[in-house]
Design a protein around this motif. Structure first.
Motif, PDB file in Angstrom:
ATOM      1  N   ALA A  26     -24.579  -7.541 104.592  1.00 20.22           N
ATOM      2  CA  ALA A  26     -23.925  -6.238 104.670  1.00 20.22           C
ATOM      3  C   ALA A  26     -22.406  -6.375 104.745  1.00 20.22           C
ATOM      4  CB  ALA A  26     -24.442  -5.465 105.884  1.00 20.22           C
ATOM      5  N   LEU A  27     -21.916  -7.513 105.188  1.00 15.05           N
ATOM      6  CA  LEU A  27     -20.480  -7.748 105.270  1.00 15.05           C
ATOM      7  C   LEU A  27     -19.856  -7.923 103.887  1.00 15.05           C
ATOM      8  CD1 LEU A  27     -18.204  -8.236 107.378  1.00 15.05           C
ATOM      9  CD2 LEU A  27     -18.726 -10.657 107.174  1.00 15.05           C
ATOM     10  N   TRP A  28     -20.582  -8.562 102.961  1.00 15.93           N
ATOM     11  CA  TRP A  28     -20.037  -8.935 101.651  1.00 15.93           C
ATOM     12  C   TRP A  28     -21.146  -8.806 100.605  1.00 15.93           C
ATOM     13  CZ3 TRP A  28     -14.942  -9.686 101.559  1.00 15.93           C
ATOM     14  CH2 TRP A  28     -14.351 -10.320 100.477  1.00 15.93           C
ATOM     15  N   PRO A  29     -21.595  -7.576 100.227  1.00 17.47           N
ATOM     16  CA  PRO A  29     -22.807  -7.422  99.408  1.00 17.47           C
ATOM     17  C   PRO A  29     -22.626  -7.607  97.899  1.00 17.47           C
ATOM     18  CG  PRO A  29     -21.974  -5.276  99.969  1.00 17.47           C
ATOM     19  CD  PRO A  29     -21.095  -6.279 100.674  1.00 17.47           C
ATOM     20  N   PHE A  30     -21.433  -7.367  97.391  1.00 16.85           N
ATOM     21  CA  PHE A  30     -21.248  -7.435  95.948  1.00 16.85           C
ATOM     22  C   PHE A  30     -21.246  -8.891  95.491  1.00 16.85           C
ATOM     23  CE2 PHE A  30     -19.442  -3.379  97.184  1.00 16.85           C
ATOM     24  CZ  PHE A  30     -20.082  -2.523  96.298  1.00 16.85           C
ATOM     25  N   GLY A  31     -22.058  -9.178  94.492  1.00 20.02           N
ATOM     26  CA  GLY A  31     -22.185 -10.543  93.990  1.00 20.02           C
ATOM     27  C   GLY A  31     -23.391 -11.266  94.558  1.00 20.02           C
ATOM     28  N   TYR A  32     -24.180 -10.579  95.357  1.00 22.56           N
ATOM     29  CA  TYR A  32     -25.385 -11.169  95.943  1.00 22.56           C
ATOM     30  C   TYR A  32     -26.567 -10.243  95.726  1.00 22.56           C
ATOM     31  CZ  TYR A  32     -22.303 -14.449  98.207  1.00 22.56           C
ATOM     32  OH  TYR A  32     -21.370 -15.422  98.435  1.00 22.56           O
ATOM     33  N   THR A  33     -27.744 -10.819  95.741  1.00 26.10           N
ATOM     34  CA  THR A  33     -28.980 -10.051  95.629  1.00 26.10           C
ATOM     35  C   THR A  33     -30.042 -10.741  96.480  1.00 26.10           C
ATOM     36  OG1 THR A  33     -30.509  -9.001  94.088  1.00 26.10           O
ATOM     37  CG2 THR A  33     -29.856 -11.258  93.579  1.00 26.10           C
ATOM     38  N   THR A  34     -31.182 -10.097  96.607  1.00 26.91           N
ATOM     39  CA  THR A  34     -32.273 -10.697  97.374  1.00 26.91           C
ATOM     40  C   THR A  34     -33.459 -10.948  96.456  1.00 26.91           C
ATOM     41  OG1 THR A  34     -33.215  -8.566  98.005  1.00 26.91           O
ATOM     42  CG2 THR A  34     -31.585  -9.513  99.479  1.00 26.91           C
ATOM     43  N   ILE A  35     -34.179 -12.016  96.760  1.00 30.32           N
ATOM     44  CA  ILE A  35     -35.423 -12.293  96.050  1.00 30.32           C
ATOM     45  C   ILE A  35     -36.506 -12.528  97.087  1.00 30.32           C
ATOM     46  CG2 ILE A  35     -34.352 -13.246  93.969  1.00 30.32           C
ATOM     47  CD1 ILE A  35     -35.036 -16.044  95.077  1.00 30.32           C
ATOM     48  N   GLU A  36     -37.723 -12.263  96.683  1.00 28.05           N
ATOM     49  CA  GLU A  36     -38.860 -12.472  97.571  1.00 28.05           C
ATOM     50  C   GLU A  36     -39.289 -13.930  97.507  1.00 28.05           C
ATOM     51  OE1 GLU A  36     -43.433 -10.859  97.962  1.00 28.05           O
ATOM     52  OE2 GLU A  36     -41.940  -9.633  96.945  1.00 28.05           O
ATOM     53  N   LEU A  52     -14.214  -4.946  95.153  1.00 25.55           N
ATOM     54  CA  LEU A  52     -15.230  -4.071  95.738  1.00 25.55           C
ATOM     55  C   LEU A  52     -15.635  -4.535  97.135  1.00 25.55           C
ATOM     56  CD1 LEU A  52     -17.511  -3.410  92.638  1.00 25.55           C
ATOM     57  CD2 LEU A  52     -16.062  -1.752  93.810  1.00 25.55           C
ATOM     58  N   ASN A  53     -15.755  -5.851  97.319  1.00 26.98           N
ATOM     59  CA  ASN A  53     -16.112  -6.379  98.634  1.00 26.98           C
ATOM     60  C   ASN A  53     -15.030  -6.103  99.675  1.00 26.98           C
ATOM     61  OD1 ASN A  53     -18.739  -7.458  98.488  1.00 26.98           O
ATOM     62  ND2 ASN A  53     -17.978  -9.192  97.323  1.00 26.98           N
ATOM     63  N   ILE A  54     -13.768  -6.204  99.297  1.00 27.34           N
ATOM     64  CA  ILE A  54     -12.681  -5.947 100.241  1.00 27.34           C
ATOM     65  C   ILE A  54     -12.667  -4.478 100.643  1.00 27.34           C
ATOM     66  CG2 ILE A  54     -10.160  -5.863 100.486  1.00 27.34           C
ATOM     67  CD1 ILE A  54     -10.104  -8.459  98.780  1.00 27.34           C
ATOM     68  N   ILE A  55     -12.818  -3.573  99.679  1.00 25.57           N
ATOM     69  CA  ILE A  55     -12.872  -2.143  99.998  1.00 25.57           C
ATOM     70  C   ILE A  55     -14.095  -1.847 100.860  1.00 25.57           C
ATOM     71  CG2 ILE A  55     -13.095   0.178  99.030  1.00 25.57           C
ATOM     72  CD1 ILE A  55     -11.522  -0.882  96.572  1.00 25.57           C
ATOM     73  N   TRP A  56     -15.248  -2.438 100.506  1.00 24.27           N
ATOM     74  CA  TRP A  56     -16.474  -2.263 101.292  1.00 24.27           C
ATOM     75  C   TRP A  56     -16.269  -2.754 102.723  1.00 24.27           C
ATOM     76  CZ3 TRP A  56     -21.363  -0.327 101.118  1.00 24.27           C
ATOM     77  CH2 TRP A  56     -22.296  -0.855 102.025  1.00 24.27           C
ATOM     78  N   LEU A  57     -15.630  -3.900 102.869  1.00 26.24           N
ATOM     79  CA  LEU A  57     -15.394  -4.482 104.185  1.00 26.24           C
ATOM     80  C   LEU A  57     -14.563  -3.546 105.054  1.00 26.24           C
ATOM     81  CD1 LEU A  57     -15.629  -7.047 105.989  1.00 26.24           C
ATOM     82  CD2 LEU A  57     -13.473  -7.777 104.993  1.00 26.24           C
ATOM     83  N   ILE A  58     -13.537  -2.966 104.474  1.00 26.76           N
ATOM     84  CA  ILE A  58     -12.665  -2.070 105.227  1.00 26.76           C
ATOM     85  C   ILE A  58     -13.380  -0.763 105.573  1.00 26.76           C
ATOM     86  CG2 ILE A  58     -10.552  -0.677 105.069  1.00 26.76           C
ATOM     87  CD1 ILE A  58      -9.423  -2.982 103.298  1.00 26.76           C
ATOM     88  N   LEU A  59     -14.102  -0.193 104.621  1.00 27.58           N
ATOM     89  CA  LEU A  59     -14.706   1.126 104.840  1.00 27.58           C
ATOM     90  C   LEU A  59     -15.968   1.089 105.687  1.00 27.58           C
ATOM     91  CD1 LEU A  59     -14.215   2.744 101.323  1.00 27.58           C
ATOM     92  CD2 LEU A  59     -12.854   3.085 103.392  1.00 27.58           C
ATOM     93  N   SER A  60     -16.866   0.155 105.412  1.00 27.71           N
ATOM     94  CA  SER A  60     -18.129   0.200 106.163  1.00 27.71           C
ATOM     95  C   SER A  60     -18.749  -1.162 106.437  1.00 27.71           C
ATOM     96  CB  SER A  60     -19.150   1.066 105.422  1.00 27.71           C
ATOM     97  OG  SER A  60     -19.472   0.507 104.172  1.00 27.71           O
TER      98      SER A  60
END
Length: 131
Positions: A48-58, A5-13
């Protein structure tokens, strides 16, 4: 699956989002006042470069300066960045294949609205009780 998913995401957007955030970060770092916002833009760009597998916390220890900075960010840049991610996410969700990428765009909305006082972590790491 995350890697595919990250590789496809990287190529597309992902690459274009990354470049946009890096340019914004460089422009923000020109002034001393803009450096914290520039660093936040660089951090969002890497996410935004590699979003799958990461999340944000406050971060609970961020304090008042992060709150004031987030208000400034929201007024100056956050609302149009969030709107862009929402519109792109909706467009991606039109097709079945694009749904995971649309969800990744929606995941970027809270971070693009108020990036200061947030931390990007791996979903594989246990984060309960960190902050």
């Amino acid at each position: 699956m995350k890697t595919i998913l990250n590789i496809i995401w990287l190529i597309l957007s992902g690459f274009w989002l990354f470049l946009g955030y890096v340019v914004a970060g460089l422009l923000l770092c020109i002034t001393i006042i803009g450096i914290p916002f520039g660093i936040a833009a660089f951090r969002i760009g890497v996410y935004a470069l590699w979003p799958f597998g990461y999340t944000t916390i406050e971060r609970r220890d961020a304090g008042a300066p992060s709150c004031v900075g987030n208000v400034l960010w929201l007024i100056l840049a956050g609302w149009w960045l969030a709107l862009t991610h929402i519109l792109t996410g909706l467009a991606l969700c039109i097709t079945i294949i694009g749904i995971p990428f649309g969800i990744a765009n929606f995941k970027l909305v809270p971070l693009s609205l108020m990036p200061l006082g947030r931390e990007i972590i791996s979903t594989d790491e246990p984060f309960a009780g960190r902050y």
